[in-house]
Write a protein that holds these residues in place. Structure first.
Motif, PDB file in Angstrom:
ATOM      1  N   ALA A 277       0.875  -1.184   0.000  1.00  0.00           N
ATOM      2  CA  ALA A 277       0.000   0.000   0.000  1.00  0.00           C
ATOM      3  C   ALA A 277       0.902   1.221   0.000  1.00  0.00           C
ATOM      4  O   ALA A 277       1.939   1.208   0.654  1.00  0.00           O
ATOM      5  CB  ALA A 277      -0.872   0.020   1.253  1.00  0.00           C
ATOM      6  N   HIS A 278       0.532   2.251  -0.755  1.00  0.00           N
ATOM      7  CA  HIS A 278       1.361   3.463  -0.672  1.00  0.00           C
ATOM      8  C   HIS A 278       0.898   4.299   0.506  1.00  0.00           C
ATOM      9  O   HIS A 278      -0.289   4.314   0.845  1.00  0.00           O
ATOM     10  CB  HIS A 278       1.321   4.257  -1.986  1.00  0.00           C
ATOM     11  N   PHE A 279       1.856   4.969   1.161  1.00  0.00           N
ATOM     12  CA  PHE A 279       1.493   5.783   2.330  1.00  0.00           C
ATOM     13  C   PHE A 279       1.667   7.275   2.073  1.00  0.00           C
ATOM     14  O   PHE A 279       1.246   8.097   2.867  1.00  0.00           O
ATOM     15  CB  PHE A 279       2.295   5.360   3.565  1.00  0.00           C
ATOM     16  N   ARG A 299      -8.671   8.449   2.782  1.00  0.00           N
ATOM     17  CA  ARG A 299      -9.025   7.355   1.871  1.00  0.00           C
ATOM     18  C   ARG A 299      -7.821   6.954   1.022  1.00  0.00           C
ATOM     19  O   ARG A 299      -7.592   5.782   0.767  1.00  0.00           O
ATOM     20  CB  ARG A 299     -10.200   7.799   0.975  1.00  0.00           C
ATOM     21  N   ASP A 300      -7.104   7.961   0.573  1.00  0.00           N
ATOM     22  CA  ASP A 300      -5.975   7.766  -0.340  1.00  0.00           C
ATOM     23  C   ASP A 300      -4.692   8.186   0.350  1.00  0.00           C
ATOM     24  O   ASP A 300      -4.279   9.307   0.227  1.00  0.00           O
ATOM     25  CB  ASP A 300      -6.232   8.583  -1.612  1.00  0.00           C
ATOM     26  N   ASN A 301      -3.983   7.375   1.103  1.00  0.00           N
ATOM     27  CA  ASN A 301      -4.246   5.979   1.213  1.00  0.00           C
ATOM     28  C   ASN A 301      -3.969   5.513   2.649  1.00  0.00           C
ATOM     29  O   ASN A 301      -3.323   4.495   2.877  1.00  0.00           O
ATOM     30  CB  ASN A 301      -3.382   5.226   0.194  1.00  0.00           C
ATOM     31  N   GLU A 332       4.122   7.296  -4.558  1.00  0.00           N
ATOM     32  CA  GLU A 332       3.137   6.786  -5.528  1.00  0.00           C
ATOM     33  C   GLU A 332       2.483   7.933  -6.276  1.00  0.00           C
ATOM     34  O   GLU A 332       2.332   7.905  -7.497  1.00  0.00           O
ATOM     35  CB  GLU A 332       2.064   5.958  -4.801  1.00  0.00           C
ATOM     36  N   GLU A 333       2.121   8.971  -5.513  1.00  0.00           N
ATOM     37  CA  GLU A 333       1.362  10.086  -6.088  1.00  0.00           C
ATOM     38  C   GLU A 333       2.198  10.882  -7.096  1.00  0.00           C
ATOM     39  O   GLU A 333       1.657  11.625  -7.889  1.00  0.00           O
ATOM     40  CB  GLU A 333       0.867  11.025  -4.980  1.00  0.00           C
ATOM     41  N   VAL A 334       3.512  10.740  -7.052  1.00  0.00           N
ATOM     42  CA  VAL A 334       4.358  11.486  -7.994  1.00  0.00           C
ATOM     43  C   VAL A 334       4.841  10.592  -9.130  1.00  0.00           C
ATOM     44  O   VAL A 334       5.804  10.919  -9.827  1.00  0.00           O
ATOM     45  CB  VAL A 334       5.543  12.183  -7.286  1.00  0.00           C
TER      46      VAL A 334
HETATM   47 ZN   LIG Z   1      -3.676   6.161  -3.986  1.00  0.00          ZN
END
Ligand SMILES: [Zn+2]
Length: 494
Positions: A277-279, A299-301, A332-334
Protein backbone atom coordinates in the motif's frame (compact mmCIF):
# COMPACT_ATOMS: atom_id res chain seq x y z
CA UNK A 1 13.23 -35.60 -0.64
CA UNK A 2 11.23 -33.42 -2.98
CA UNK A 3 8.26 -35.78 -2.90
CA UNK A 4 8.41 -35.85 0.86
CA UNK A 5 8.44 -32.05 1.02
CA UNK A 6 5.47 -31.93 -1.33
CA UNK A 7 3.52 -34.39 0.79
CA UNK A 8 4.35 -32.38 3.87
CA UNK A 9 3.22 -29.19 2.17
CA UNK A 10 -0.05 -30.75 1.05
CA UNK A 11 -0.67 -32.06 4.54
CA UNK A 12 -0.04 -28.69 6.10
CA UNK A 13 -2.33 -26.95 3.57
CA UNK A 14 -5.10 -29.42 4.39
CA UNK A 15 -4.51 -28.73 8.04
CA UNK A 16 -4.84 -25.00 7.48
CA UNK A 17 -8.04 -25.53 5.53
CA UNK A 18 -9.63 -27.66 8.24
CA UNK A 19 -9.19 -24.74 10.57
CA UNK A 20 -11.09 -22.36 8.34
CA UNK A 21 -14.02 -21.68 10.70
CA UNK A 22 -11.63 -21.07 13.53
CA UNK A 23 -9.65 -18.69 11.30
CA UNK A 24 -12.74 -16.66 10.47
CA UNK A 25 -13.43 -16.24 14.17
CA UNK A 26 -9.84 -15.27 14.83
CA UNK A 27 -9.95 -12.63 12.09
CA UNK A 28 -13.24 -11.33 13.49
CA UNK A 29 -11.63 -10.86 16.90
CA UNK A 30 -8.24 -9.66 15.65
CA UNK A 31 -9.54 -6.70 13.63
CA UNK A 32 -10.41 -4.16 16.25
CA UNK A 33 -12.38 -1.14 15.08
CA UNK A 34 -10.76 1.22 17.59
CA UNK A 35 -7.26 0.12 16.62
CA UNK A 36 -8.10 0.61 12.94
CA UNK A 37 -9.43 4.09 13.67
CA UNK A 38 -6.28 5.01 15.60
CA UNK A 39 -4.00 4.12 12.66
CA UNK A 40 -6.09 6.12 10.20
CA UNK A 41 -6.50 9.11 12.52
CA UNK A 42 -2.76 9.28 13.03
CA UNK A 43 -1.77 8.85 9.37
CA UNK A 44 -4.43 11.27 8.11
CA UNK A 45 -3.92 13.84 10.87
CA UNK A 46 -3.29 17.51 10.11
CA UNK A 47 0.03 17.07 11.95
CA UNK A 48 1.24 14.76 9.14
CA UNK A 49 0.35 17.46 6.58
CA UNK A 50 -0.68 15.14 3.79
CA UNK A 51 2.50 12.95 3.88
CA UNK A 52 3.99 14.47 0.72
CA UNK A 53 7.02 12.61 -0.65
CA UNK A 54 10.25 14.15 0.62
CA UNK A 55 8.73 16.06 3.57
CA UNK A 56 9.57 15.47 7.26
CA UNK A 57 5.96 14.37 7.84
CA UNK A 58 6.29 11.70 5.14
CA UNK A 59 9.28 10.37 7.10
CA UNK A 60 7.29 10.39 10.33
CA UNK A 61 4.62 8.28 8.61
CA UNK A 62 7.32 5.84 7.45
CA UNK A 63 8.69 5.62 10.98
CA UNK A 64 5.23 4.96 12.38
CA UNK A 65 4.62 2.16 9.85
CA UNK A 66 7.99 0.54 10.59
CA UNK A 67 7.38 0.59 14.35
CA UNK A 68 3.82 -0.74 14.00
CA UNK A 69 5.14 -3.55 11.79
CA UNK A 70 7.77 -4.34 14.40
CA UNK A 71 5.24 -4.42 17.21
CA UNK A 72 2.95 -6.64 15.12
CA UNK A 73 5.75 -9.19 14.87
CA UNK A 74 6.98 -8.44 11.35
CA UNK A 75 10.77 -8.64 11.33
CA UNK A 76 13.43 -6.98 9.20
CA UNK A 77 13.91 -8.75 5.87
CA UNK A 78 16.61 -11.43 5.87
CA UNK A 79 20.12 -9.85 5.85
CA UNK A 80 18.79 -6.28 6.17
CA UNK A 81 19.48 -3.90 9.01
CA UNK A 82 16.56 -1.51 8.51
CA UNK A 83 12.84 -1.48 7.81
CA UNK A 84 13.55 1.33 5.31
CA UNK A 85 14.69 0.99 1.73
CA UNK A 86 15.97 4.38 0.56
CA UNK A 87 14.61 5.34 -2.87
CA UNK A 88 16.86 7.81 -4.76
CA UNK A 89 14.80 10.52 -6.49
CA UNK A 90 15.52 13.59 -8.53
CA UNK A 91 13.40 16.55 -7.50
CA UNK A 92 13.15 19.32 -10.09
CA UNK A 93 11.49 22.70 -9.95
CA UNK A 94 10.69 24.41 -13.24
CA UNK A 95 12.94 27.33 -14.28
CA UNK A 96 11.69 30.80 -13.38
CA UNK A 97 12.48 31.90 -16.92
CA UNK A 98 13.59 30.36 -20.22
CA UNK A 99 14.18 31.99 -23.59
CA UNK A 100 15.07 30.27 -26.86
CA UNK A 101 16.15 32.54 -29.73
CA UNK A 102 17.21 31.82 -33.31
CA UNK A 103 16.99 33.73 -36.59
CA UNK A 104 14.80 36.69 -35.66
CA UNK A 105 12.56 34.51 -33.50
CA UNK A 106 12.28 34.43 -29.71
CA UNK A 107 10.25 31.87 -27.71
CA UNK A 108 9.72 32.09 -23.98
CA UNK A 109 8.54 29.87 -21.18
CA UNK A 110 4.94 28.80 -20.47
CA UNK A 111 2.95 29.78 -23.56
CA UNK A 112 5.58 28.85 -26.14
CA UNK A 113 8.17 26.77 -24.34
CA UNK A 114 8.29 24.22 -21.49
CA UNK A 115 11.17 22.28 -19.93
CA UNK A 116 11.14 18.65 -18.83
CA UNK A 117 14.68 18.94 -17.47
CA UNK A 118 16.59 22.20 -17.35
CA UNK A 119 20.15 23.35 -16.73
CA UNK A 120 20.68 26.99 -15.73
CA UNK A 121 22.84 29.23 -17.89
CA UNK A 122 23.18 30.37 -21.50
CA UNK A 123 23.97 28.02 -24.36
CA UNK A 124 25.07 29.48 -27.69
CA UNK A 125 25.30 26.84 -30.39
CA UNK A 126 24.34 25.98 -33.96
CA UNK A 127 20.86 24.47 -34.35
CA UNK A 128 19.93 21.38 -36.31
CA UNK A 129 16.48 19.95 -37.11
CA UNK A 130 16.42 16.12 -37.21
CA UNK A 131 12.85 15.05 -38.08
CA UNK A 132 11.64 12.74 -35.31
CA UNK A 133 15.17 12.33 -33.98
CA UNK A 134 15.54 8.61 -34.53
CA UNK A 135 19.05 7.22 -34.02
CA UNK A 136 19.63 7.34 -37.78
CA UNK A 137 18.39 10.91 -38.10
CA UNK A 138 20.53 12.04 -35.15
CA UNK A 139 23.62 10.48 -36.74
CA UNK A 140 22.86 12.10 -40.06
CA UNK A 141 22.38 15.49 -38.35
CA UNK A 142 25.97 15.49 -36.97
CA UNK A 143 24.60 16.87 -33.72
CA UNK A 144 27.81 17.22 -31.71
CA UNK A 145 27.95 20.63 -30.05
CA UNK A 146 24.52 21.58 -31.42
CA UNK A 147 21.07 22.37 -30.06
CA UNK A 148 18.86 19.63 -31.49
CA UNK A 149 15.28 20.32 -32.59
CA UNK A 150 13.02 17.32 -33.30
CA UNK A 151 9.36 16.43 -33.63
CA UNK A 152 7.91 14.89 -30.42
CA UNK A 153 7.13 11.18 -30.54
CA UNK A 154 8.29 8.73 -33.20
CA UNK A 155 7.41 7.95 -36.79
CA UNK A 156 5.66 4.74 -35.66
CA UNK A 157 4.25 6.04 -32.36
CA UNK A 158 2.41 9.36 -32.30
CA UNK A 159 0.40 8.69 -29.13
CA UNK A 160 0.71 11.65 -26.77
CA UNK A 161 1.16 9.43 -23.70
CA UNK A 162 4.18 7.77 -25.30
CA UNK A 163 5.94 11.09 -26.05
CA UNK A 164 7.70 11.32 -22.71
CA UNK A 165 9.11 7.80 -22.68
CA UNK A 166 10.35 8.26 -26.23
CA UNK A 167 11.75 11.64 -25.28
CA UNK A 168 13.85 10.11 -22.47
CA UNK A 169 15.38 7.70 -25.00
CA UNK A 170 16.13 10.57 -27.37
CA UNK A 171 17.79 12.54 -24.56
CA UNK A 172 20.11 9.62 -23.85
CA UNK A 173 21.08 9.37 -27.53
CA UNK A 174 21.55 13.12 -27.93
CA UNK A 175 23.79 13.25 -24.85
CA UNK A 176 25.80 10.29 -26.05
CA UNK A 177 26.37 11.87 -29.46
CA UNK A 178 27.43 15.16 -27.89
CA UNK A 179 24.34 17.29 -28.56
CA UNK A 180 23.94 20.12 -26.01
CA UNK A 181 20.13 20.36 -25.67
CA UNK A 182 16.98 18.78 -27.12
CA UNK A 183 13.89 20.81 -28.00
CA UNK A 184 10.84 18.96 -29.36
CA UNK A 185 7.92 20.31 -31.37
CA UNK A 186 4.78 19.36 -29.48
CA UNK A 187 1.36 19.07 -31.06
CA UNK A 188 -1.50 17.02 -29.58
CA UNK A 189 -5.20 17.46 -29.06
CA UNK A 190 -5.21 14.44 -26.77
CA UNK A 191 -2.95 16.07 -24.15
CA UNK A 192 -3.32 19.81 -24.76
CA UNK A 193 -0.59 22.31 -23.94
CA UNK A 194 -2.56 23.77 -21.02
CA UNK A 195 -2.36 20.41 -19.21
CA UNK A 196 1.38 20.24 -19.78
CA UNK A 197 1.77 23.78 -18.50
CA UNK A 198 -0.01 22.78 -15.35
CA UNK A 199 2.12 19.66 -14.90
CA UNK A 200 5.48 21.21 -15.68
CA UNK A 201 4.94 24.29 -13.52
CA UNK A 202 4.98 22.16 -10.35
CA UNK A 203 7.74 20.18 -8.74
CA UNK A 204 8.51 16.97 -10.64
CA UNK A 205 10.01 13.75 -9.37
CA UNK A 206 11.83 11.03 -11.28
CA UNK A 207 13.93 8.07 -10.23
CA UNK A 208 17.50 9.31 -9.97
CA UNK A 209 19.74 7.85 -12.64
CA UNK A 210 23.46 7.21 -12.38
CA UNK A 211 24.27 10.54 -14.03
CA UNK A 212 22.02 12.97 -12.24
CA UNK A 213 20.95 15.58 -14.73
CA UNK A 214 22.25 18.87 -16.06
CA UNK A 215 20.82 18.74 -19.53
CA UNK A 216 18.04 20.85 -20.97
CA UNK A 217 15.23 19.07 -22.72
CA UNK A 218 12.08 20.97 -23.57
CA UNK A 219 9.03 21.37 -25.77
CA UNK A 220 7.86 24.04 -28.18
CA UNK A 221 4.12 24.58 -28.40
CA UNK A 222 3.37 23.75 -32.04
CA UNK A 223 -0.41 23.50 -31.82
CA UNK A 224 -0.77 24.94 -35.33
CA UNK A 225 2.08 23.05 -36.95
CA UNK A 226 3.74 26.29 -38.03
CA UNK A 227 7.05 25.50 -36.30
CA UNK A 228 7.24 22.14 -38.01
CA UNK A 229 6.85 23.93 -41.31
CA UNK A 230 9.48 26.50 -40.31
CA UNK A 231 12.13 23.99 -39.23
CA UNK A 232 11.38 21.62 -42.11
CA UNK A 233 12.41 24.40 -44.47
CA UNK A 234 15.36 25.77 -42.41
CA UNK A 235 16.91 22.41 -41.32
CA UNK A 236 20.07 24.14 -39.95
CA UNK A 237 20.93 27.50 -38.40
CA UNK A 238 24.45 28.71 -37.72
CA UNK A 239 23.52 30.10 -34.34
CA UNK A 240 20.86 29.91 -31.66
CA UNK A 241 20.73 30.72 -27.97
CA UNK A 242 19.02 29.13 -24.99
CA UNK A 243 18.95 30.95 -21.66
CA UNK A 244 17.53 29.31 -18.53
CA UNK A 245 17.29 30.79 -15.04
CA UNK A 246 16.07 29.53 -11.69
CA UNK A 247 15.84 25.80 -12.43
CA UNK A 248 16.44 23.71 -9.35
CA UNK A 249 17.26 20.01 -9.51
CA UNK A 250 18.28 18.07 -6.41
CA UNK A 251 18.86 14.45 -5.47
CA UNK A 252 16.84 13.28 -2.48
CA UNK A 253 16.17 9.94 -0.78
CA UNK A 254 12.77 8.85 0.50
CA UNK A 255 11.95 5.62 2.37
CA UNK A 256 9.89 2.64 1.33
CA UNK A 257 9.02 0.54 4.40
CA UNK A 258 9.46 -3.24 4.37
CA UNK A 259 8.64 -5.97 6.87
CA UNK A 260 8.63 -9.76 6.82
CA UNK A 261 6.63 -12.54 8.46
CA UNK A 262 8.25 -15.87 7.84
CA UNK A 263 5.97 -18.74 6.90
CA UNK A 264 5.51 -21.61 9.34
CA UNK A 265 5.77 -24.38 6.75
CA UNK A 266 9.38 -25.35 6.04
CA UNK A 267 8.44 -26.57 2.55
CA UNK A 268 6.53 -23.40 1.60
CA UNK A 269 8.15 -20.53 3.47
CA UNK A 270 10.42 -19.58 0.56
CA UNK A 271 7.30 -18.52 -1.29
CA UNK A 272 5.73 -15.27 -0.21
CA UNK A 273 2.78 -12.95 -0.72
CA UNK A 274 3.43 -9.21 -1.22
CA UNK A 275 1.02 -7.06 0.79
CA UNK A 276 1.50 -3.47 -0.37
CA UNK A 277 0.00 0.00 0.00
CA UNK A 278 1.36 3.46 -0.67
CA UNK A 279 1.49 5.78 2.33
CA UNK A 280 2.44 9.08 0.64
CA UNK A 281 -0.17 11.61 -0.42
CA UNK A 282 -0.09 15.07 -2.03
CA UNK A 283 0.65 17.29 0.97
CA UNK A 284 -0.27 20.92 1.53
CA UNK A 285 -1.34 23.38 -1.17
CA UNK A 286 -1.72 27.11 -1.45
CA UNK A 287 -5.37 28.05 -0.96
CA UNK A 288 -7.27 31.28 -0.31
CA UNK A 289 -7.07 32.43 3.33
CA UNK A 290 -9.44 30.56 5.63
CA UNK A 291 -9.68 27.44 3.46
CA UNK A 292 -8.33 24.00 4.38
CA UNK A 293 -4.83 23.68 2.94
CA UNK A 294 -4.07 20.09 4.01
CA UNK A 295 -4.85 17.19 1.68
CA UNK A 296 -5.08 14.58 4.48
CA UNK A 297 -5.41 11.51 2.29
CA UNK A 298 -7.51 9.43 4.69
CA UNK A 299 -9.02 7.35 1.87
CA UNK A 300 -5.97 7.77 -0.34
CA UNK A 301 -4.25 5.98 1.21
CA UNK A 302 -4.34 5.88 5.04
CA UNK A 303 -7.09 3.28 4.58
CA UNK A 304 -4.80 1.09 2.48
CA UNK A 305 -1.81 1.59 4.77
CA UNK A 306 -4.01 0.54 7.66
CA UNK A 307 -5.04 -2.58 5.73
CA UNK A 308 -1.33 -3.43 5.56
CA UNK A 309 -0.81 -2.83 9.31
CA UNK A 310 -3.96 -4.69 10.30
CA UNK A 311 -2.94 -7.65 8.13
CA UNK A 312 0.47 -7.69 9.85
CA UNK A 313 -1.21 -7.61 13.26
CA UNK A 314 -3.27 -10.68 12.37
CA UNK A 315 -0.54 -12.77 10.79
CA UNK A 316 1.98 -11.78 13.46
CA UNK A 317 -0.26 -13.73 15.87
CA UNK A 318 -1.32 -16.40 13.36
CA UNK A 319 1.67 -17.42 11.29
CA UNK A 320 0.73 -18.51 7.78
CA UNK A 321 2.25 -21.43 5.82
CA UNK A 322 3.88 -19.18 3.22
CA UNK A 323 5.77 -16.00 4.11
CA UNK A 324 4.52 -12.41 3.74
CA UNK A 325 6.47 -9.39 2.55
CA UNK A 326 4.94 -6.08 3.62
CA UNK A 327 5.78 -3.12 1.40
CA UNK A 328 4.55 0.36 2.28
CA UNK A 329 5.42 2.31 -0.86
CA UNK A 330 6.50 5.91 -1.03
CA UNK A 331 6.24 8.37 -3.97
CA UNK A 332 3.14 6.79 -5.53
CA UNK A 333 1.36 10.09 -6.09
CA UNK A 334 4.36 11.49 -7.99
CA UNK A 335 4.51 8.60 -10.49
CA UNK A 336 4.45 5.16 -8.75
CA UNK A 337 8.17 5.65 -8.10
CA UNK A 338 8.59 3.79 -4.78
CA UNK A 339 7.06 0.55 -6.06
CA UNK A 340 8.89 0.84 -9.37
CA UNK A 341 12.21 1.28 -7.59
CA UNK A 342 11.47 -1.69 -5.33
CA UNK A 343 10.49 -3.93 -8.26
CA UNK A 344 13.81 -3.00 -9.92
CA UNK A 345 15.75 -3.48 -6.67
CA UNK A 346 13.85 -6.21 -4.78
CA UNK A 347 15.01 -7.40 -1.35
CA UNK A 348 13.65 -10.90 -1.98
CA UNK A 349 13.75 -12.75 -5.32
CA UNK A 350 10.65 -11.79 -7.32
CA UNK A 351 10.20 -15.31 -8.74
CA UNK A 352 9.37 -16.48 -5.19
CA UNK A 353 6.59 -13.89 -4.90
CA UNK A 354 3.32 -15.71 -5.55
CA UNK A 355 1.04 -12.66 -5.70
CA UNK A 356 0.85 -8.92 -5.04
CA UNK A 357 -2.24 -7.94 -3.08
CA UNK A 358 -2.09 -4.13 -3.17
CA UNK A 359 -4.36 -1.66 -1.38
CA UNK A 360 -5.23 1.72 -2.81
CA UNK A 361 -8.50 3.58 -2.76
CA UNK A 362 -10.09 6.75 -4.02
CA UNK A 363 -13.09 6.52 -1.69
CA UNK A 364 -16.27 4.50 -1.34
CA UNK A 365 -19.93 4.95 -2.20
CA UNK A 366 -21.27 1.44 -1.51
CA UNK A 367 -20.80 -0.32 1.81
CA UNK A 368 -22.02 -3.70 0.60
CA UNK A 369 -19.04 -4.29 -1.67
CA UNK A 370 -15.26 -4.22 -1.96
CA UNK A 371 -13.81 -3.10 -5.27
CA UNK A 372 -10.94 -5.12 -6.66
CA UNK A 373 -9.06 -3.62 -9.59
CA UNK A 374 -7.87 -6.58 -11.67
CA UNK A 375 -10.15 -9.11 -9.94
CA UNK A 376 -10.95 -10.92 -13.17
CA UNK A 377 -7.34 -11.05 -14.35
CA UNK A 378 -5.90 -13.74 -12.06
CA UNK A 379 -6.94 -17.14 -10.69
CA UNK A 380 -7.08 -15.64 -7.17
CA UNK A 381 -10.52 -14.25 -8.08
CA UNK A 382 -12.61 -16.94 -6.33
CA UNK A 383 -10.49 -16.79 -3.16
CA UNK A 384 -11.02 -13.03 -2.97
CA UNK A 385 -14.75 -13.27 -3.66
CA UNK A 386 -15.09 -15.99 -0.99
CA UNK A 387 -13.11 -13.95 1.53
CA UNK A 388 -15.34 -10.94 0.95
CA UNK A 389 -18.56 -12.96 1.08
CA UNK A 390 -17.70 -14.47 4.45
CA UNK A 391 -17.80 -10.97 5.92
CA UNK A 392 -20.93 -9.91 4.09
CA UNK A 393 -19.31 -8.10 1.16
CA UNK A 394 -19.46 -8.69 -2.57
CA UNK A 395 -16.13 -8.34 -4.38
CA UNK A 396 -16.65 -6.53 -7.70
CA UNK A 397 -14.23 -5.80 -10.50
CA UNK A 398 -13.19 -2.37 -11.78
CA UNK A 399 -16.40 -0.35 -12.38
CA UNK A 400 -14.65 2.21 -14.62
CA UNK A 401 -12.22 0.29 -16.87
CA UNK A 402 -11.98 3.32 -19.18
CA UNK A 403 -10.06 5.13 -16.42
CA UNK A 404 -7.32 2.52 -16.66
CA UNK A 405 -6.97 2.37 -12.86
CA UNK A 406 -5.08 -0.93 -13.09
CA UNK A 407 -2.09 0.79 -14.65
CA UNK A 408 -2.33 3.77 -12.29
CA UNK A 409 -1.44 2.14 -8.98
CA UNK A 410 1.52 0.28 -7.48
CA UNK A 411 0.23 -3.16 -8.52
CA UNK A 412 1.43 -2.40 -12.05
CA UNK A 413 5.08 -2.26 -10.95
CA UNK A 414 4.79 -5.95 -10.03
CA UNK A 415 2.51 -6.92 -12.93
CA UNK A 416 5.10 -5.57 -15.34
CA UNK A 417 7.60 -8.00 -13.81
CA UNK A 418 5.10 -10.87 -14.18
CA UNK A 419 3.89 -11.21 -10.57
CA UNK A 420 0.08 -11.60 -10.59
CA UNK A 421 -1.03 -8.34 -9.01
CA UNK A 422 -4.29 -6.65 -8.08
CA UNK A 423 -5.47 -3.70 -6.01
CA UNK A 424 -8.18 -3.91 -3.37
CA UNK A 425 -10.17 -0.79 -2.55
CA UNK A 426 -13.18 0.04 -0.39
CA UNK A 427 -16.50 -0.29 -2.20
CA UNK A 428 -16.92 2.04 -5.15
CA UNK A 429 -19.33 1.00 -7.89
CA UNK A 430 -18.74 4.16 -9.90
CA UNK A 431 -16.42 7.18 -9.97
CA UNK A 432 -19.39 9.34 -8.99
CA UNK A 433 -19.98 12.53 -7.05
CA UNK A 434 -19.79 10.76 -3.69
CA UNK A 435 -16.29 9.49 -4.54
CA UNK A 436 -15.11 12.71 -6.23
CA UNK A 437 -16.22 14.75 -3.21
CA UNK A 438 -13.15 13.33 -1.39
CA UNK A 439 -10.83 12.06 -4.11
CA UNK A 440 -7.68 14.21 -3.99
CA UNK A 441 -9.54 16.87 -1.99
CA UNK A 442 -8.78 18.48 1.37
CA UNK A 443 -12.10 16.96 2.53
CA UNK A 444 -10.55 13.47 2.49
CA UNK A 445 -10.34 13.35 6.30
CA UNK A 446 -10.43 10.75 9.06
CA UNK A 447 -13.56 12.36 10.54
CA UNK A 448 -15.88 11.35 7.71
CA UNK A 449 -15.20 7.60 7.53
CA UNK A 450 -17.38 4.65 8.52
CA UNK A 451 -15.06 2.59 10.73
CA UNK A 452 -17.48 -0.31 11.21
CA UNK A 453 -17.53 -0.80 7.43
CA UNK A 454 -13.75 -0.48 7.24
CA UNK A 455 -13.28 -3.14 9.93
CA UNK A 456 -15.34 -5.55 7.83
CA UNK A 457 -13.46 -4.54 4.71
CA UNK A 458 -10.17 -5.38 6.47
CA UNK A 459 -11.54 -8.72 7.68
CA UNK A 460 -12.54 -9.63 4.14
CA UNK A 461 -9.13 -8.55 2.88
CA UNK A 462 -7.25 -10.60 5.51
CA UNK A 463 -9.32 -13.73 4.84
CA UNK A 464 -8.67 -13.38 1.10
CA UNK A 465 -4.94 -13.02 1.86
CA UNK A 466 -5.15 -16.09 4.10
CA UNK A 467 -6.69 -18.13 1.32
CA UNK A 468 -3.98 -17.07 -1.13
CA UNK A 469 -1.26 -17.86 1.43
CA UNK A 470 -2.62 -21.39 1.80
CA UNK A 471 -3.78 -22.11 -1.74
CA UNK A 472 -2.81 -25.55 -3.05
CA UNK A 473 -2.03 -23.97 -6.40
CA UNK A 474 -0.36 -20.58 -6.65
CA UNK A 475 -2.46 -17.93 -8.41
CA UNK A 476 -1.56 -17.03 -11.99
CA UNK A 477 -2.67 -14.71 -14.79
CA UNK A 478 -5.77 -15.70 -16.69
CA UNK A 479 -4.93 -16.87 -20.14
CA UNK A 480 -4.53 -14.03 -22.66
CA UNK A 481 -3.83 -11.36 -20.06
CA UNK A 482 -1.50 -8.54 -21.08
CA UNK A 483 0.97 -9.65 -18.35
CA UNK A 484 0.73 -13.41 -18.87
CA UNK A 485 3.92 -13.57 -20.93
CA UNK A 486 5.88 -11.62 -18.31
CA UNK A 487 4.59 -14.12 -15.72
CA UNK A 488 5.66 -17.10 -17.76
CA UNK A 489 9.12 -15.71 -18.17
CA UNK A 490 9.45 -14.74 -14.47
CA UNK A 491 8.45 -18.18 -13.20
CA UNK A 492 10.03 -20.11 -16.13
CA UNK A 493 6.70 -21.62 -17.14
CA UNK A 494 6.66 -23.29 -20.55
ZN1 LIG B 1 -3.68 6.16 -3.99
Amino acid sequence: MRKFALLLATFSLLFFYARSQEIVEQIERSVNQDAVEAHIRFLASDELRGRMTGTPENKIAAKYIAERLRSAGATLLPDRDSYHQQVPLLRSDAPSSAVFSFDDQELSQWDELLFITAANGTLSAPLVFVGYGSEEELKKGKIEGKIVVARAGAEDNKEARAFFGISREKVEMVKEMGGVALIELYRSSELPWSLLQNYFSGTKYTLDGPTGDSFSSGLINDAEGTWLEYFSSKKKLKSSELTIEGADTRSIEVPNVLGWIEGADPALKDEYLIISAHFDHVGVKQVPAGEDSIWNGARDNAIGTTALLTTAEFFGMNRPARSILFLACNAEEVGLLGSRYYSENPWMPLDKAIFNFNNDGAGYNNKTIMTVIGLERTSADTMIMDGAKTFGLTAIQDPVPEQNLYDRSDNVSFAAKGVPAITAAPGADDFDEEVLKYYHQPADEADNLDYAYLADYYRAYILAAYKILHAGERPFWKSGDKYEEAGKSLYSIE
